[in-house]
Design an enzyme around this catalytic site. Structure first.
Site, PDB file in Angstrom:
ATOM      1  N   ASP A 194       0.836  -1.264   0.153  1.00 54.24           N
ATOM      2  CA  ASP A 194      -0.060   0.037   0.001  1.00 54.24           C
ATOM      3  C   ASP A 194       0.908   1.126  -0.067  1.00 54.24           C
ATOM      4  OD1 ASP A 194      -1.941   2.230   0.529  1.00 54.24           O
ATOM      5  OD2 ASP A 194      -2.796   1.088   1.762  1.00 54.24           O
ATOM      6  N   HIS A 199       0.575   7.824   4.014  1.00 56.04           N
ATOM      7  CA  HIS A 199       1.333   7.188   5.093  1.00 56.04           C
ATOM      8  C   HIS A 199       2.635   7.439   5.406  1.00 56.04           C
ATOM      9  CE1 HIS A 199      -2.857   5.168   5.109  1.00 56.04           C
ATOM     10  NE2 HIS A 199      -2.381   4.860   4.212  1.00 56.04           N
ATOM     11  N   ILE A 214      -0.641   9.349   8.749  1.00 59.08           N
ATOM     12  CA  ILE A 214      -1.026   8.484   9.620  1.00 59.08           C
ATOM     13  C   ILE A 214      -1.090   6.905   9.184  1.00 59.08           C
ATOM     14  CG2 ILE A 214      -3.232  10.153   9.660  1.00 59.08           C
ATOM     15  CD1 ILE A 214      -4.813   8.512   7.895  1.00 59.08           C
ATOM     16  N   GLY A 217      -5.271   2.246   7.878  1.00 54.10           N
ATOM     17  CA  GLY A 217      -6.245   1.521   8.376  1.00 54.10           C
ATOM     18  C   GLY A 217      -6.046   0.045   8.843  1.00 54.10           C
TER      19      GLY A 217
END
Length: 291
Positions: A194, A199, A214, A217
């Protein structure tokens, strides 16, 4: 409208081959914190952790299915489907549902078939459901539904879709554990496929409305499933039948996850929060169904 619901739903499924090795499985497990249990004196060599990190003892946590094949079709790939043209900075991962048909092998080759299964109009946002069905020579392996939340793309009068909200679990949790998120956790996890700059790139994160990059998820998703398996399922990854959640908030690298678990007839109910932000919700409406 950047999202044409009719075109997206009518598009032909995309089919491709995916493959993974035991090294990919180990990298994923390290990306979700395997080998770093804070409640163990020697976590790197503890037998409970070696089943995730040592090839001769390797078991595959079912959430590996979300990255098998170097990031098999999911959030970013769903944005390149016919009828979908949106700004990546407006995109958030809204939820994830994984159904396991057979235990995942430590290495393999399979066929992944992906399509937009639903498009919902939430008013101020659109939600795309990207469904991926994976099978190998032995039959179906897993079905993966990623709910993609696109801010600013709703309001065309379409179907709002079902509510994903569940009644909060009643009573005190059966178990509560805490799992720290390393400062470099997102940088390690993204090596499983990903590559969203949200991120890793501070400037991109600011454009997307966050003070800094961040955590994925799906990294929180994997860390949570590992905690449930290790704590309530005796470390047996093959007992997991399905695992669904709604991403209720973000996690920043360096924070601590507080994972609350309730045993129920329908499986394990789970709620996850960020300790340092006064237990701000992170995962909600979460159920792990198991044998």
């Amino acid at each position: 409208m950047p999202i044409d619901a009719a075109e997206a739903l009518a598009a032909e499924p995309r089919t491709g081959e995916i493959a993974w090795t035991s090294k990919d499985v180990q990298l994923y497990h390290l990306g979700i914190g395997a080998g770093a249990r804070p409640d163990k004196e020697s976590p790197a060599t503890d037998p409970d952790e070696l089943r995730y990190t040592l090839e001769s003892r390797l078991h595959v946590l079912p959430s590996f299915a979300t990255v098998a094949g170097a990031g098999s079709p999911g959030v970013i790939s769903g944005l390149s489907m016919p009828g979908v043209e949106v700004d990546l900075a407006r995109v958030l991962h809204g939820g994830q549902k994984l159904e396991i048909h057979r235990p995942l092998p430590t290495e393999g080759t399979a066929t992944a078939t992906s399509r937009i299964a639903a498009v919902y109009d939430k008013g101020k946002a659109a939600v795309l459901v990207m469904r991926t069905e994976v099978a190998d020579a032995g039959g179906p392996l897993w079905t993966n539904d990623a709910q993609i939340f696109v801010r600013g793309e709703g309001g065309w009068g379409g179907d709002r879709g079902p509510s994903a909200r569940l009644e909060p679990p009643a009573g005190e949790p059966d178990r509560v554990v805490e799992r720290p998120v390393r400062e470099d956790q997102a940088l390690l996890y993204r090596l499983s496929g990903d590559w969203n700059p949200l991120h890793a790139d501070p400037e991109f994160a600011k454009v997307a409305g966050f003070e800094r990059p961040i955590l994925h998820g799906l990294c929180t998703y994997g860390m949570t499933l590992k905690a449930v398996v290790d704590t309530l399922l005796g470390g047996d990854v093959t007992r997991v039948r399905s695992y669904g959640t709604r991403f209720a908030g973000v996690v920043y690298p360096g924070e601590t996850l507080r994972i609350r678990m309730w045993r129920r007839d329908d499986g394990v109910r789970v709620a996850v929060s960020a300790v340092e932000r006064e237990d701000a919700p992170v995962l909600a409406d979460t159920i792990v169904e198991h044998t």
